[in-house]
Design an enzyme around this catalytic site. Sequence first.
Site, PDB file in Angstrom:
ATOM      1  N   HIS A 172     -21.425 121.978   7.727  1.00  0.00           N
ATOM      2  CA  HIS A 172     -21.059 123.000   6.749  1.00  0.00           C
ATOM      3  C   HIS A 172     -20.040 123.991   7.320  1.00  0.00           C
ATOM      4  O   HIS A 172     -19.616 124.917   6.630  1.00  0.00           O
ATOM      5  CB  HIS A 172     -22.338 123.727   6.302  1.00  0.00           C
ATOM      6  CG  HIS A 172     -22.212 124.488   5.036  1.00  0.00           C
ATOM      7  ND1 HIS A 172     -22.524 125.829   4.927  1.00  0.00           N
ATOM      8  CD2 HIS A 172     -21.799 124.115   3.791  1.00  0.00           C
ATOM      9  CE1 HIS A 172     -22.329 126.242   3.695  1.00  0.00           C
ATOM     10  NE2 HIS A 172     -21.887 125.224   2.977  1.00  0.00           N
ATOM     11  N   LYS A 174     -16.674 125.938   8.759  1.00  0.00           N
ATOM     12  CA  LYS A 174     -15.312 126.093   8.260  1.00  0.00           C
ATOM     13  C   LYS A 174     -14.473 126.816   9.303  1.00  0.00           C
ATOM     14  O   LYS A 174     -14.819 127.922   9.714  1.00  0.00           O
ATOM     15  CB  LYS A 174     -15.277 126.913   6.959  1.00  0.00           C
ATOM     16  CG  LYS A 174     -15.839 126.205   5.742  1.00  0.00           C
ATOM     17  CD  LYS A 174     -17.207 126.686   5.385  1.00  0.00           C
ATOM     18  CE  LYS A 174     -17.669 126.065   4.080  1.00  0.00           C
ATOM     19  NZ  LYS A 174     -19.081 126.281   3.815  1.00  0.00           N
ATOM     20  N   ASP A 179      -1.912 126.731  16.449  1.00  0.00           N
ATOM     21  CA  ASP A 179      -1.273 126.979  17.756  1.00  0.00           C
ATOM     22  C   ASP A 179      -2.199 127.663  18.752  1.00  0.00           C
ATOM     23  O   ASP A 179      -1.736 128.285  19.719  1.00  0.00           O
ATOM     24  CB  ASP A 179       0.018 127.789  17.579  1.00  0.00           C
ATOM     25  CG  ASP A 179       1.157 126.942  17.011  1.00  0.00           C
ATOM     26  OD1 ASP A 179       1.010 125.703  16.969  1.00  0.00           O
ATOM     27  OD2 ASP A 179       2.184 127.522  16.606  1.00  0.00           O
ATOM     28  N   HIS A 415     -20.119 132.941  -3.699  1.00  0.00           N
ATOM     29  CA  HIS A 415     -20.113 131.919  -2.657  1.00  0.00           C
ATOM     30  C   HIS A 415     -20.065 132.533  -1.257  1.00  0.00           C
ATOM     31  O   HIS A 415     -20.217 131.840  -0.259  1.00  0.00           O
ATOM     32  CB  HIS A 415     -18.924 130.968  -2.842  1.00  0.00           C
ATOM     33  CG  HIS A 415     -19.008 129.727  -2.021  1.00  0.00           C
ATOM     34  ND1 HIS A 415     -18.321 129.551  -0.836  1.00  0.00           N
ATOM     35  CD2 HIS A 415     -19.718 128.588  -2.202  1.00  0.00           C
ATOM     36  CE1 HIS A 415     -18.599 128.368  -0.323  1.00  0.00           C
ATOM     37  NE2 HIS A 415     -19.445 127.749  -1.136  1.00  0.00           N
ATOM     38  N   LYS A 417     -20.963 134.500   2.232  1.00  0.00           N
ATOM     39  CA  LYS A 417     -22.135 134.483   3.116  1.00  0.00           C
ATOM     40  C   LYS A 417     -21.901 135.519   4.207  1.00  0.00           C
ATOM     41  O   LYS A 417     -21.236 135.249   5.200  1.00  0.00           O
ATOM     42  CB  LYS A 417     -22.314 133.095   3.741  1.00  0.00           C
ATOM     43  CG  LYS A 417     -22.313 131.928   2.749  1.00  0.00           C
ATOM     44  CD  LYS A 417     -21.199 131.007   3.056  1.00  0.00           C
ATOM     45  CE  LYS A 417     -21.074 129.807   2.155  1.00  0.00           C
ATOM     46  NZ  LYS A 417     -21.726 129.732   0.917  1.00  0.00           N
ATOM     47  N   ASP A 422     -27.286 147.664  10.246  1.00  0.00           N
ATOM     48  CA  ASP A 422     -27.214 149.086  10.624  1.00  0.00           C
ATOM     49  C   ASP A 422     -25.803 149.667  10.560  1.00  0.00           C
ATOM     50  O   ASP A 422     -25.462 150.579  11.321  1.00  0.00           O
ATOM     51  CB  ASP A 422     -27.790 149.294  12.031  1.00  0.00           C
ATOM     52  CG  ASP A 422     -29.309 149.259  12.054  1.00  0.00           C
ATOM     53  OD1 ASP A 422     -29.918 149.327  10.964  1.00  0.00           O
ATOM     54  OD2 ASP A 422     -29.879 149.164  13.152  1.00  0.00           O
TER      55      ASP A 422
END
Length: 515
Positions: A172, A174, A179, A415, A417, A422
Amino acid sequence: MSVLKRIHVTLFFVAILSGCGSLPNEIEHTNESVSAPLSSSLSELSASFQTVPSTAETSAVLLQDSGWDALAQRLALIETAEHSIDIQYYIWNSDASGHYLASRLLAAADRGVKVRVMLDDINLNEREDLLVALNAHPHVEIRVFNPIPTRRGVTKWVNFLGDFSRLNRRMHNKSFTVDGVFSVVGGRNIGDEYFDLSNEINFRDRDVLVRGSVVYDIQTSFIEYWDSRWSYPVDLLAKEASQEPLLQKQPVLDEIDAPVYKNYPALPEGNKTAHQYLTNLMDKMTWVNAKFVFDRPVPLDKDNTDEPKETAKALGKLASESKKEILLESAYLIFDDNQLKGWQALINTGVEIKALTNSMASNDLTTNHSGYAGRRQDMLEHGIQLYELKPETELCEESTKDVSKCAPILPYGLHAKSAVFDDKIASIGSFNFNLRSTYLNTESILIIENQKIAEQLTQDIEHAMDEENSWHLKLQEGDVRWYSGDKSWESEPETGRWERFQSGFLQLLPIEKYL
């Protein structure tokens, strides 16, 4: 023999007959190490804005606030690439943004840039031939994570059931690194709905443009997956790989125009425009102490699905060290009994925990919503404050600047996450706060220690929790109620009986961990 056991036996033999051994069980690769970035226009650009940070603050970040920002930054990096582009995604859609990004990657490969693309198998949707064609380019290499051996039709999914313990583990993660100098990490996949471009559904999402020392760790993660034994060269997945598809497909990609946004500038095209665009971003980046945490591509105990993985443990540690408030933002939200006890213990010490997730009306997957809905009352009873995104939220138009991309014309959902601990530490990544991310999928998260960034993310999440954007859930005499201003609902707002029946039925099935 029970009916369930007979079904399992039948599926086992069907899987054998359908060719479940068509791929090797694993692949051996020559392991490589992360090399120092070569001199490039991107390295010179980064160095020219290298103010003297503190000893700890050796990375710079910029939160991406809209789909246009997210797509523009990726395109600008591709246009200025000189040596390498390393990409890792769960989903890459065959739509306007997916095709256009692929066309620019081919253009980069044509000028000698080494392009490596790592994709999860679950969403390839029989596009192996196209990927094999792209892979035939001398400067493009594509690998697929943990593929299902049988590639076509029903037999593919029968095969999946035949090796459920392994094949249910999906990549999952990403990341998008150019470079060895700049990276983009976070929650977005590649597809129109993640870039505010879809004519079917759009998402509130979030990722981060990164430069500095943490890029080395992101590159380390990519190489570990690239060289893992569950990483398969794409040409193994198509039985008849030839040059013919390349001749058919590449001209089509060459002819693709850049996507157009109604009320945004044109996306950066060409090296000069892209370089100037990135230059304008440099002063907006904030120096931080950043850590990139990622799960092992192949778990040491791959058959054990009851042990939280590294990303889950890192987030759990940050939560346990919190003293005042934890904000969670997650498309899918499911906690098991042990996790709920942990949240309750924190709340008992005075920590306030607020969580934003999708409502049934904004969730694109009824199955995933059912898992959350089955735990919703438990979460409220354990003291977690819950907010559910309204489909007609103001957030959509703020991001897209186009009412035609928003509800009620098109569905809009969450979508992103993210988490804030704190008001000091922020986490942005691929990790949903659900059981699949905790126990099954591989995930990656960027942990940012910086009060300015944490406060910025807090403002974004709390704005999404405002009553014009979300419903606030509370218990009334033991039952869940939805509130917005002076209005209240006894069942999921803006949903029908059939949707609620489907959700309730799915809650009866033992699938909570797999949602």
